[in-house]
Write an enzyme that holds these catalytic residues in place. Structure first.
Site, PDB file in Angstrom:
ATOM      1  N   LEU A 125       0.830  -1.201   0.000  1.00 35.48           N
ATOM      2  CA  LEU A 125       0.000   0.000   0.000  1.00 35.48           C
ATOM      3  C   LEU A 125       0.869   1.258   0.000  1.00 35.48           C
ATOM      4  O   LEU A 125       0.724   2.119  -0.859  1.00 35.48           O
ATOM      5  CB  LEU A 125      -0.933   0.004   1.208  1.00 35.48           C
ATOM      6  CG  LEU A 125      -1.800   1.252   1.412  1.00 35.48           C
ATOM      7  CD1 LEU A 125      -2.770   1.438   0.241  1.00 35.48           C
ATOM      8  CD2 LEU A 125      -2.569   1.171   2.731  1.00 35.48           C
ATOM      9  N   THR A 126       1.795   1.359   0.947  1.00 36.65           N
ATOM     10  CA  THR A 126       2.605   2.564   1.141  1.00 36.65           C
ATOM     11  C   THR A 126       3.497   2.842  -0.068  1.00 36.65           C
ATOM     12  O   THR A 126       4.028   1.925  -0.690  1.00 36.65           O
ATOM     13  CB  THR A 126       3.472   2.412   2.399  1.00 36.65           C
ATOM     14  OG1 THR A 126       2.621   2.214   3.526  1.00 36.65           O
ATOM     15  CG2 THR A 126       4.335   3.634   2.629  1.00 36.65           C
ATOM     16  N   GLY A 131       2.471   7.933   2.372  1.00 39.03           N
ATOM     17  CA  GLY A 131       2.583   7.086   3.549  1.00 39.03           C
ATOM     18  C   GLY A 131       1.284   7.110   4.316  1.00 39.03           C
ATOM     19  O   GLY A 131       0.353   6.345   4.045  1.00 39.03           O
ATOM     20  N   ASN A 239      -7.579  -3.471   9.614  1.00 40.45           N
ATOM     21  CA  ASN A 239      -8.227  -3.613  10.925  1.00 40.45           C
ATOM     22  C   ASN A 239      -7.677  -4.821  11.665  1.00 40.45           C
ATOM     23  O   ASN A 239      -7.302  -4.737  12.840  1.00 40.45           O
ATOM     24  CB  ASN A 239      -9.746  -3.736  10.768  1.00 40.45           C
ATOM     25  CG  ASN A 239     -10.403  -2.437  10.370  1.00 40.45           C
ATOM     26  OD1 ASN A 239      -9.915  -1.359  10.695  1.00 40.45           O
ATOM     27  ND2 ASN A 239     -11.504  -2.530   9.653  1.00 40.45           N
ATOM     28  N   GLY A 339      19.997  -1.997  33.707  1.00 37.34           N
ATOM     29  CA  GLY A 339      21.206  -1.191  33.761  1.00 37.34           C
ATOM     30  C   GLY A 339      22.039  -1.367  32.510  1.00 37.34           C
ATOM     31  O   GLY A 339      21.515  -1.499  31.398  1.00 37.34           O
ATOM     32  N   GLU A 363       1.358  -0.354   9.905  1.00 37.97           N
ATOM     33  CA  GLU A 363      -0.097  -0.615   9.889  1.00 37.97           C
ATOM     34  C   GLU A 363      -0.888   0.654  10.231  1.00 37.97           C
ATOM     35  O   GLU A 363      -1.979   0.609  10.787  1.00 37.97           O
ATOM     36  CB  GLU A 363      -0.487  -1.741  10.869  1.00 37.97           C
ATOM     37  CG  GLU A 363       0.344  -3.005  10.781  1.00 37.97           C
ATOM     38  CD  GLU A 363       0.158  -3.774   9.487  1.00 37.97           C
ATOM     39  OE1 GLU A 363       0.208  -3.124   8.426  1.00 37.97           O
ATOM     40  OE2 GLU A 363      -0.003  -4.994   9.526  1.00 37.97           O
ATOM     41  N   GLU A 367      -0.287   8.297  15.198  1.00 42.19           N
ATOM     42  CA  GLU A 367      -0.965   9.566  14.973  1.00 42.19           C
ATOM     43  C   GLU A 367      -2.216   9.361  14.115  1.00 42.19           C
ATOM     44  O   GLU A 367      -3.280   9.953  14.382  1.00 42.19           O
ATOM     45  CB  GLU A 367      -0.012  10.560  14.296  1.00 42.19           C
ATOM     46  CG  GLU A 367       1.108  11.075  15.192  1.00 42.19           C
ATOM     47  CD  GLU A 367       2.178  10.041  15.475  1.00 42.19           C
ATOM     48  OE1 GLU A 367       2.879  10.171  16.501  1.00 42.19           O
ATOM     49  OE2 GLU A 367       2.328   9.091  14.666  1.00 42.19           O
TER      50      GLU A 367
END
Length: 382
Positions: A125-126, A131, A239, A339, A363, A367
Site C-alpha cells: 500500500l505505502t 505514507g 483492521n 542497567g 499498519e 498519529e
C-alpha cells in the site's frame, strides 16, 4: 499471559504456540537479528501448526480462527521473536484478504500454498510519496485488453523479495480512495523488481524493500474484488493487521518484563536483592498493570471485529495505538531495569526495544490511529 479467562481450546492454542516460540524462535532470535537472516524454513514449520492461514477457511487449508484467537497466537509468537511474529501477522492479513475478497479461482490457486507457507505474501500500500495519506497513492493500473499494466513504486514492504504473492493497491480511476483497486501480483511477473534490503533500527530478521512495478502486465483476473474497491479492501485488511501488531507488542513487552523479574531477582546491590527494593517493585507493578490493560483492549477490539460491530475499526485503532505505545514503553523500562546489561545485545532486551519501536509506525502510525478514533467520536455526535 493470563489464561484463566480463556476457553479450553484457547488455552491449548496458547500453550502450543508458546512452545513453538520458545523451541523454534527464541533460541535463534539474536542470531537472526545479527545476521539479518529471514528464517523461511522456520516459517514453514509454523505453517505446520496452522499458523500460515490463521483466519483462512478450512477448505482452503486454513485454521478458520477468529480475531480473538489470533491475538493470542501473535502475542505468544512475539514472546520468541517480535520481528518474525510481525511478519507472520502481515502474511496472515494478506491471506485473509484473498480468502475474504477473492473469487473461487483465486482462493483455490493461492490459499493452499499461502497456508502452507510454500508461498509467502506481502502487502503493498505505502509509497515513497504516500505514507499516512494512503489514498493519495500514484501507482497506476491501466487496462489493456484483457490485462492491466501496473507502474509505480511501493515503499517499506515487509517480506519483499522473499515473498511470492503481492497484494498491490493501484489507481484505476478518479483521485482519492474510490479510484483505487487491489491486484494480485506474482514475484515472477515480468517488470517487477525489488530495491535493496533496507538498513533498519529493528526487525532485522525480515527483509524490507521497495517493490518496483515497471509496466507489469497481469491478466484482468488478478483483480481482487471489484474495480474501485481496493482502498476499502486495504483498510479492512488493516483492521485485523493492527490487532496482530498490537498483540506482537504485548508478547515482546511481556518477554522483556519476565526477563526483568529474573534479572532483579539475581542481582544484588547494597547488600540486598534488587527485587526487594520497593521502588523497583512498584515499577514492575506498573509495567504489569499497563500490559494487562492493553491486553484487555486488544481482546475487546478482536471480539468486536469477530462480531462485525460497526465500532470495530475505531476499537482496532484504539487497541493498536495503546498496545504499541505501552509495549514499547514497557520494553524501554525493562532495558533501564537491566542497567548496563540491558544495553548489551547478548541479553536480548535492546533487540526487543528496537523491534517494538516500529510497531508505533506500521499498519498506520499511531498519529493516524488518533485521527481514526477522533473521527469516530465526532461522527457519533452527528
Amino acid at each position: 499471559m493470563t489464561t484463566t479467562l480463556l476457553t479450553e481450546d484457547q488455552r491449548a492454542l496458547v500453550e502450543t504456540t508458546l512452545d513453538f516460540a520458545q523451541d523454534h524462535l527464541a533460541p535463534h532470535a539474536l542470531d537472526w537479528d545479527r545476521d539479518r537472516h529471514f528464517p523461511v524454513d522456520v516459517l514453514r514449520k509454523a505453517a505446520g501448526l496452522g499458523l500460515g492461514g490463521v483466519y483462512v477457511r478450512e477448505q482452503h487449508g486454513g485454521s478458520a480462527l477468529g480475531r480473538a484467537d489470533g491475538v493470542l497466537v501473535f502475542e505468544a509468537l512475539a514472546s520468541g521473536c517480535p520481528a518474525i511474529a510481525g511478519y507472520l501477522s502481515i502474511h496472515n492479513m494478506v491471506a485473509w484478504m484473498i480468502d475474504h475478497y477473492g473469487d473461487d479461482a483465486q482462493r483455490e490457486r493461492r490459499l493452499p500454498r499461502l497456508c502452507a507457507m510454500d508461498d509467502l505474501a506481502s502487502y503493498c500500500l505505502t509509497e515513497p510519496g504516500a505514507g499516512s495519506d494512503a489514498a493519495a497513492l500514484t501507482t497506476r493500473a491501466v487496462p489493456d485488453g484483457d490485462h492491466y499494466v501496473l507502474t509505480g513504486v511501493k515503499q517499506f514492504i515487509s517480506g519483499a523479495g522473499a515473498a511470492q504473492v503481492y497484494v498491490v493497491m493501484a489507481r484505476t480511476g478518479e483521485p482519492g480512495p474510490r479510484g483505487i483497486s487491489a491486484f494480485l501480483v506474482d514475484k515472477d511477473d515480468p517488470g517487477i523488481s525489488f530495491g535493496p534490503n533496507e538498513r533498519k533500527m529493528g526487525w532485522h530478521a525480515q527483509p524490507t524493500r521497495q517493490v518496483v512495478l515497471d509496466g507489469v502486465r497481469i491478466p484482468a483476473d488478478r483483480l481482487l474484488g471489484r474495480a474501485g474497491e481496493g482502498f476499502r479492501i486495504a483498510m479492512n485488511g488493516l483492521n485485523g493487521g493492527r490487532l496482530g501488531i498490537a498483540a506482537c507488542s504485548l508478547g515482546g513487552a511481556r518477554s522483556a518484563l519476565d526477563r526483568s523479574l529474573a534479572h532483579l531477582a539475581d542481582r544484588e546491590a547494597f547488600g540486598a536483592r534488587l527485587l526487594d527494593a520497593q521502588a523497583l517493585r512498584f515499577r514492575l507493578a506498573d509495567m504489569a498493570t499497563e500490559l494487562t490493560a492493553a491486553r484487555a483492549l486488544v481482546q475487546q477490539a478482536a471480539r468486536a471485529l469477530d462480531a462485525g460491530d460497526p465500532q470495530a475499526p475505531y476499537l482496532c485503532a484504539m487497541a493498536k495505538r495503546f498496545a504499541t505505545d505501552t509495549g514499547y514503553s514497557v520494553a524501554d523500562r525493562a532495558l533501564q531495569l537491566h542497567g548496563g546489561y540491558g544495553y548489551l545485545a547478548e541479553y536480548g532486551i535492546e533487540k526487543i526495544v528496537r523491534d517494538l519501536r516500529v510497531h508505533q509506525i506500521l499498519e498506520g502510525t499511531n498519529e493516524i490511529m488518533r485521527v481514526i478514533v477522533a473521527r469516530g467520536l465526532t461522527e457519533a455526535l452527528g
